[in-house]
Design a protein around this motif. Structure first.
Motif, PDB file in Angstrom:
ATOM      1  N   UNK A  25       0.825  -1.200   0.000  1.00 47.87           N
ATOM      2  CA  UNK A  25       0.000   0.000   0.000  1.00 47.87           C
ATOM      3  C   UNK A  25       0.867   1.261   0.000  1.00 47.87           C
ATOM      4  N   UNK A  26       2.054   1.155   0.574  1.00 45.91           N
ATOM      5  CA  UNK A  26       2.963   2.292   0.575  1.00 45.91           C
ATOM      6  C   UNK A  26       3.361   2.728  -0.824  1.00 45.91           C
ATOM      7  N   UNK A  27       3.489   1.769  -1.738  1.00 47.89           N
ATOM      8  CA  UNK A  27       3.795   2.115  -3.131  1.00 47.89           C
ATOM      9  C   UNK A  27       2.723   3.030  -3.705  1.00 47.89           C
ATOM     10  N   UNK A  28       1.476   2.706  -3.438  1.00 50.02           N
ATOM     11  CA  UNK A  28       0.360   3.513  -3.935  1.00 50.02           C
ATOM     12  C   UNK A  28       0.330   4.891  -3.271  1.00 50.02           C
ATOM     13  N   UNK A  29       0.511   4.896  -1.961  1.00 50.27           N
ATOM     14  CA  UNK A  29       0.407   6.140  -1.203  1.00 50.27           C
ATOM     15  C   UNK A  29       1.476   7.143  -1.643  1.00 50.27           C
ATOM     16  N   UNK A  30       2.710   6.672  -1.811  1.00 53.59           N
ATOM     17  CA  UNK A  30       3.799   7.566  -2.212  1.00 53.59           C
ATOM     18  C   UNK A  30       3.584   8.066  -3.631  1.00 53.59           C
ATOM     19  N   UNK A  31       3.185   7.193  -4.528  1.00 57.57           N
ATOM     20  CA  UNK A  31       2.953   7.599  -5.918  1.00 57.57           C
ATOM     21  C   UNK A  31       1.799   8.592  -6.018  1.00 57.57           C
ATOM     22  N   UNK A  32       0.765   8.392  -5.221  1.00 58.77           N
ATOM     23  CA  UNK A  32      -0.387   9.298  -5.252  1.00 58.77           C
ATOM     24  C   UNK A  32      -0.113  10.612  -4.522  1.00 58.77           C
ATOM     25  N   UNK A 157      -6.389  -0.997 -10.532  1.00 57.07           N
ATOM     26  CA  UNK A 157      -5.893  -0.292  -9.344  1.00 57.07           C
ATOM     27  C   UNK A 157      -4.508   0.302  -9.592  1.00 57.07           C
ATOM     28  N   UNK A 158      -3.607  -0.476 -10.194  1.00 62.21           N
ATOM     29  CA  UNK A 158      -2.290   0.065 -10.524  1.00 62.21           C
ATOM     30  C   UNK A 158      -2.404   1.158 -11.583  1.00 62.21           C
ATOM     31  N   UNK A 159      -3.336   0.964 -12.534  1.00 60.94           N
ATOM     32  CA  UNK A 159      -3.548   1.985 -13.545  1.00 60.94           C
ATOM     33  C   UNK A 159      -4.043   3.290 -12.948  1.00 60.94           C
ATOM     34  N   UNK A 160      -4.901   3.183 -11.939  1.00 59.64           N
ATOM     35  CA  UNK A 160      -5.424   4.370 -11.273  1.00 59.64           C
ATOM     36  C   UNK A 160      -4.311   5.111 -10.531  1.00 59.64           C
ATOM     37  N   UNK A 161      -3.428   4.369  -9.892  1.00 58.54           N
ATOM     38  CA  UNK A 161      -2.349   4.992  -9.128  1.00 58.54           C
ATOM     39  C   UNK A 161      -1.281   5.576 -10.027  1.00 58.54           C
ATOM     40  N   UNK A 162      -0.862   4.836 -11.040  1.00 60.98           N
ATOM     41  CA  UNK A 162       0.283   5.250 -11.848  1.00 60.98           C
ATOM     42  C   UNK A 162      -0.097   5.987 -13.124  1.00 60.98           C
TER      43      UNK A 162
END
Length: 270
Positions: A25-32, A157-162
């Motif tokens: 989840x940290x990957x998503x949080x930092x990218x967002x 989900x990855x598409x939404x984040x990145x």
């Protein structure tokens, strides 16, 4: 020595389970760019536990868990609905407001309780040393189900984040599912290790990994390694120095990251 190892086995395994899901989840949080969303959601979940405590329910009981989850899901809905106001107000501001209001509300709720201060302290640092094998197994199953969902839904989900996603309705739906699954994880984590450790497990290993590589797979690997080493050192230090376990692990993670940054700079100059 063997007695210490036996005593620390289940807390260490619990730390690995927590690190495993929170680094992802940290990957998503930092990218967002929503660094404090975990801290805020954790505090909202803690507020739910506090209300259950006010009504006389056991903070570690099932009803308290459902109170906490309901509050966390409400927080997930708020963050989903405020995602698109970023052009006017940064979402971090909304996240900060939710955190501050939830913290103040928790203090107000227990202000007249003789056990209120101890309850607030427990919510902050938890009690990872008191975990049971059954508790570890239950948490592992919950996190595995969340992980399975994210694996099956990895493309949107990855598409939404990145990439930001496409289609407003579709973005809102997947954004809510992301935050809702995050809320499920945070609700379980807060009961075990408290708000501060939840935040540290999410952010610090992911920041460390982001300093090394841009690859998603490698970030997960480096984050997990960092979390494994930090948890082991923190647990051993807490027992050896007779210090609060949660605070010791938080401090250990912070110091490891702090020492890595200048070492990385010196290595580049060499």
């Amino acid at each position: 020595m063997m007695e210490y190892l036996d005593f620390l086995l289940w807390p260490f395994l619990t730390s690995l389970v927590l690190v495993g899901i929170h680094v992802y989840f940290g990957l998503h949080v930092i990218k967002r760019g929503i660094i404090f969303v975990d801290l805020s959601l954790a505090q909202v979940a803690a507020l739910g536990t506090t209300f259950a405590f006010l009504f006389g329910y056991d903070p570690d009981g099932d009803l308290s868990y459902w109170f906490s989850l309901a509050f966390a899901l409400a927080g997930a809905a708020i963050f989903t609905l405020t995602r698109k106001v970023e052009s006017h107000i940064p979402q971090e501001a909304i996240i900060g407001i939710v955190y501050a209001v939830s913290s103040a509300a928790a203090i107000l709720v227990v202000s007249h309780s003789p056990e209120g201060s101890e309850h607030i302290r427990h919510l902050l640092v938890g009690s990872i040393l008191t975990v049971t094998p059954a508790g570890v197994l239950k948490t592992t199953v919950v996190y595995a189900l969340v992980g399975l969902f994210h694996w099956l839904a990895r493309k949107p989900i990855l598409g939404l984040t990145f990439n930001g996603g496409t289609g407003q309705a579709r973005v809102r739906l997947w954004d809510f599912l992301f935050y809702a699954s995050f809320a499920v994880v945070v609700t379980s984590s807060v009961k075990i290790c408290g708000v501060l450790m939840v935040f540290i497990f999410l952010v610090v290993p992911s920041v460390f990994a982001a300093l090394i590589t841009d690859s998603i797979g490698r970030r997960l690997l480096y984050g997990w390694i960092f979390g494994l080493i930090g948890s082991a050192i923190g647990l051993i230090l807490s027992v050896g120095l007779d210090t609060p376990t949660g605070a010791t692990i938080v401090f250990t993670f912070g110091m490891m990251l702090l020492l890595y940054v200048p070492w990385r700079y010196i290595r580049r100059l060499a």
